[in-house]
Design an enzyme around this catalytic site. Sequence first.
Site, PDB file in Angstrom:
ATOM      1  N   ASP A 210       0.833  -1.198   0.000  1.00 60.10           N
ATOM      2  CA  ASP A 210       0.000   0.000   0.000  1.00 60.10           C
ATOM      3  C   ASP A 210       0.876   1.259   0.000  1.00 60.10           C
ATOM      4  OD1 ASP A 210      -2.765   1.074   0.359  1.00 60.10           O
ATOM      5  OD2 ASP A 210      -1.910   1.919   2.193  1.00 60.10           O
ATOM      6  N   GLU A 260      14.173 -15.466   0.087  1.00 59.39           N
ATOM      7  CA  GLU A 260      14.601 -16.523   1.021  1.00 59.39           C
ATOM      8  C   GLU A 260      13.570 -17.649   1.101  1.00 59.39           C
ATOM      9  OE1 GLU A 260      15.041 -14.940   4.942  1.00 59.39           O
ATOM     10  OE2 GLU A 260      16.470 -13.428   4.222  1.00 59.39           O
TER      11      GLU A 260
END
Length: 545
Positions: A210, A260
């Site tokens: 956002d 990751e």
Amino acid sequence: MTQQHSGWWRDAVIYQVYPRSFADGNGDGMGDLAGIRSRLPYLRDLGVDAVWLSPFYASPQADGGYDVADYRAIDPMFGTLPDAEALVHDAHDLGLRVIVDVVPNHSSDQHEWFKRALKEGPGSALRERYHFLPGKGADGELPPNDWESIFGGPAWTRVTDPDGQPGDWYLHLFAPEQPDLNWEHPAVADEFRSILRFWLDLGVDGFRVDVAHGLVKAEGLPDIGGDGDQLKLLGNDVMPFFDQDGVHEIYRSWRRILDEYPGERIAVAEAWTPTVERTAHYVRPDELHQAFNFQYLGTHWDAAELRGVIDVSLGAMRPVGAPATWVLSNHDVTRHATRFANPAGLGTQLRAAGDRELGLRRARAATLLMLALPGSAYLYQGEELGLPDVTDLPDEVRQDPSFWRASGQDGFRDGCRVPIPWTVEGESYGFGAGGSWLPQPEGWGELSVAAQTGDPDSTLELYRGALAVRRAHPALGAGDAVSWLEAPEGVLAFERPGGFVCTANTTDQDVRIPVAGRQLLGTDQVLVEDGEAVLPPDSTVWWGV
Ligand code: GLC
């Protein structure tokens, strides 16, 4: 289990759910996670690849949940953390990915940090995590600078200190209940990295970021100056509070976290920037994966304009290797069926219903055009039903904070947030068993999922058909270019790999073109005469060649 294939997001069709308005599982008139969970099979059958959920976090709901009080908790109005886990699990079982909203530009004023910052008074270390500054003027009675809130009015509010005296001011680019976080403070960056991990550990496939362009403010928070009409400037200039180069370092660190995790977790930026070229900065290879294409959203139903923005969008993304994205509607703008029902140029926040039949015809054609473009497309709940905005909501039911702060320029976002009709009749047309938090208009049931299912001429079946073709022919969303074909004025024609041609007639007249192949799908059945196809006004057709 979710399929593992490389680059799933590059051509994904991602469906936005606005949780308050999608489906209500517990009958309190407000949509919730249980409701969404129960409707996942509908989304699987629709044929989308992923679901993006607008915020469902603990929030006082001053801005529909974009004011987060606790980033790791579910608001009780939406359910519980186990509900969220179950939703992600069920979605994965159905082959749908789940993207959640993260709101890093501001917290709620009810966030623990902000509450303590106020309570502890001047000198509180927590105040450094926001933008607290003394006011100007003899008694600090004037805001620290001239910035205006996007929702209207000053972007600053003065606090009352614990001793009852007026104190410093804090910055809020949106509502006063949404204080901006200070991203220069290491604790803020640490906290958000930890929040990302929390949701990634829970299994989400990515984030919609956002106000991704707002996190970093120009040093010293300089005045903007000018005639004070800042909202007009927003479209054209880099503002001292938007699209500052410093934001990119944040996204590089986020990308390292996403990478990751197994399974290609992604992030999409809500970044309103002056140009598509600047939007491309957010999706460089070591930053986010996608950014919304708001230039496309704002384009009129006009062949020349559309072609221009398609070329510019593809051209801007190509050098950074990111897919283009396409979007026509979301929870912040008037639905495209209503935008296209009104004269061009009125903007994306409208109050007028316009010519609904015209709007729907163009909306269907615009969608089919969008779904033939290379890259990823975003759909907003209800557009597959051809829903218009509800333009006559009485003022007393409105909840959009910008409606109450703006001076008439916007604030009509409630109109696209009215709960979805699922059934022809019954309590809130199948939205839930206990009414609906915004009133649904009479006749809403005629637009419902039940009313449209199985009707080959319905908008819902058009979406289902188009998504099925897109799935069966991955070439349709692949690549980074379209090959334009010659076409009469007002008509777009382009070729896509795998033997597809898409034609769109944006004019209000029949247009004759040489037959482009076999009709695969279209907004209308096209008449073929003497080797020529007669494209009806405001129509799109997919041809197999
Ligand atoms: C984004 C959201 C919008 C919200 C604003 C402030 O633009 O999409 O709904 O009001 O940010 O968080």
